[in-house]
Design a protein around this motif. Structure first.
Motif, PDB file in Angstrom:
ATOM      1  N   THR A  22       0.834  -1.194   0.000  1.00  0.00           N
ATOM      2  CA  THR A  22       0.000   0.000   0.000  1.00  0.00           C
ATOM      3  C   THR A  22       0.871   1.247   0.000  1.00  0.00           C
ATOM      4  O   THR A  22       1.881   1.313   0.704  1.00  0.00           O
ATOM      5  CB  THR A  22      -0.903   0.001   1.259  1.00  0.00           C
ATOM      6  N   LEU A  23       0.474   2.244  -0.791  1.00  0.00           N
ATOM      7  CA  LEU A  23       1.180   3.520  -0.780  1.00  0.00           C
ATOM      8  C   LEU A  23       0.870   4.226   0.539  1.00  0.00           C
ATOM      9  O   LEU A  23      -0.305   4.358   0.915  1.00  0.00           O
ATOM     10  CB  LEU A  23       0.731   4.404  -1.952  1.00  0.00           C
ATOM     11  N   PRO A  26      -0.835   8.153  -0.821  1.00  0.00           N
ATOM     12  CA  PRO A  26      -1.252   7.921  -2.206  1.00  0.00           C
ATOM     13  C   PRO A  26      -1.491   9.180  -3.039  1.00  0.00           C
ATOM     14  O   PRO A  26      -1.523   9.097  -4.258  1.00  0.00           O
ATOM     15  CB  PRO A  26      -2.546   7.114  -2.064  1.00  0.00           C
ATOM     16  N   THR A  51       8.919   2.904  -5.001  1.00  0.00           N
ATOM     17  CA  THR A  51       8.021   4.002  -4.643  1.00  0.00           C
ATOM     18  C   THR A  51       8.828   5.264  -4.389  1.00  0.00           C
ATOM     19  O   THR A  51       9.880   5.221  -3.749  1.00  0.00           O
ATOM     20  CB  THR A  51       7.214   3.636  -3.372  1.00  0.00           C
ATOM     21  N   GLU A 133      -7.061   3.009  -4.435  1.00  0.00           N
ATOM     22  CA  GLU A 133      -5.803   3.530  -4.961  1.00  0.00           C
ATOM     23  C   GLU A 133      -5.970   4.083  -6.371  1.00  0.00           C
ATOM     24  O   GLU A 133      -5.435   5.141  -6.692  1.00  0.00           O
ATOM     25  CB  GLU A 133      -4.709   2.458  -4.954  1.00  0.00           C
ATOM     26  N   GLN A 136      -7.432   7.482  -6.087  1.00  0.00           N
ATOM     27  CA  GLN A 136      -6.479   8.457  -5.543  1.00  0.00           C
ATOM     28  C   GLN A 136      -5.427   8.835  -6.578  1.00  0.00           C
ATOM     29  O   GLN A 136      -5.094  10.013  -6.748  1.00  0.00           O
ATOM     30  CB  GLN A 136      -5.808   7.879  -4.293  1.00  0.00           C
ATOM     31  N   GLN A 137      -4.898   7.872  -7.299  1.00  0.00           N
ATOM     32  CA  GLN A 137      -3.848   8.140  -8.275  1.00  0.00           C
ATOM     33  C   GLN A 137      -4.384   8.880  -9.504  1.00  0.00           C
ATOM     34  O   GLN A 137      -3.672   9.703 -10.080  1.00  0.00           O
ATOM     35  CB  GLN A 137      -3.160   6.832  -8.683  1.00  0.00           C
TER      36      GLN A 137
END
Length: 152
Positions: A22-23, A26, A51, A133, A136-137
């Motif tokens: 998980t980021l 994010p 990352t 995610e 969010q990205q």
């Protein structure tokens, strides 16, 4: 990224599936593929996934590659080091993305000896299995493309 119970070493026909970490942030972080050079066209595509904070990310290329049949898949191998040597995890990617990565990997103009070839491609750098995610990205995608040194 935590390794699974027993990663594979070398290239095997059936490496375990890749699992995303998980980021932590994010809306501020991105993952980048570090392509591992290989001059053999048919060789498996091998990379590392790292990352970075978007505002401090090293130079990278962003891929915009949505063309052709996305249902035909090929394996992308994620390489990592562990106590027994080098291991790999696999992720299915479209044949179109694989073709783009092969083309980047074979670039003779790239200084593979002194540079790291970093690539952002949403199909791999964003966990497509996580709706949260992806959402969010997508909100920072314009920043991701703007920060890239080039877009293919």
């Amino acid at each position: 990224m935590e390794p699974l119970d027993k990663p594979t070493t070398g290239y095997t026909a059936c490496p375990p599936p890749f699992q995303y970490a998980t980021l932590a942030k994010p809306f501020e972080e991105i993952r980048l593929l570090e392509l591992i050079w290989n001059d053999q066209e048919a060789a498996p595509i091998v990379c590392k996934l790292k990352t970075y904070e978007l505002e401090n990310a090293p130079d990278y290329m962003a891929l915009s590659y949505v063309w052709g049949n996305a249902s035909i898949k090929e394996q992308l191998l994620f390489q990592f080091d562990h106590t027994e040597g080098v291991g790999h995890y696999a992720l299915d990617i479209s044949i179109n993305l694989a073709s783009a990565l092969r083309r980047l990997r074979s670039r003779t103009s790239f200084d593979w000896a002194s540079k790291t070839c970093l690539v952002w491609a949403d199909a791999v750098c964003v966990n497509q299995g996580s709706v949260q995610e992806r959402s969010q990205q997508v909100q920072i995608m314009h920043q991701i493309y703007a920060a890239a040194t080039s877009v293919w």
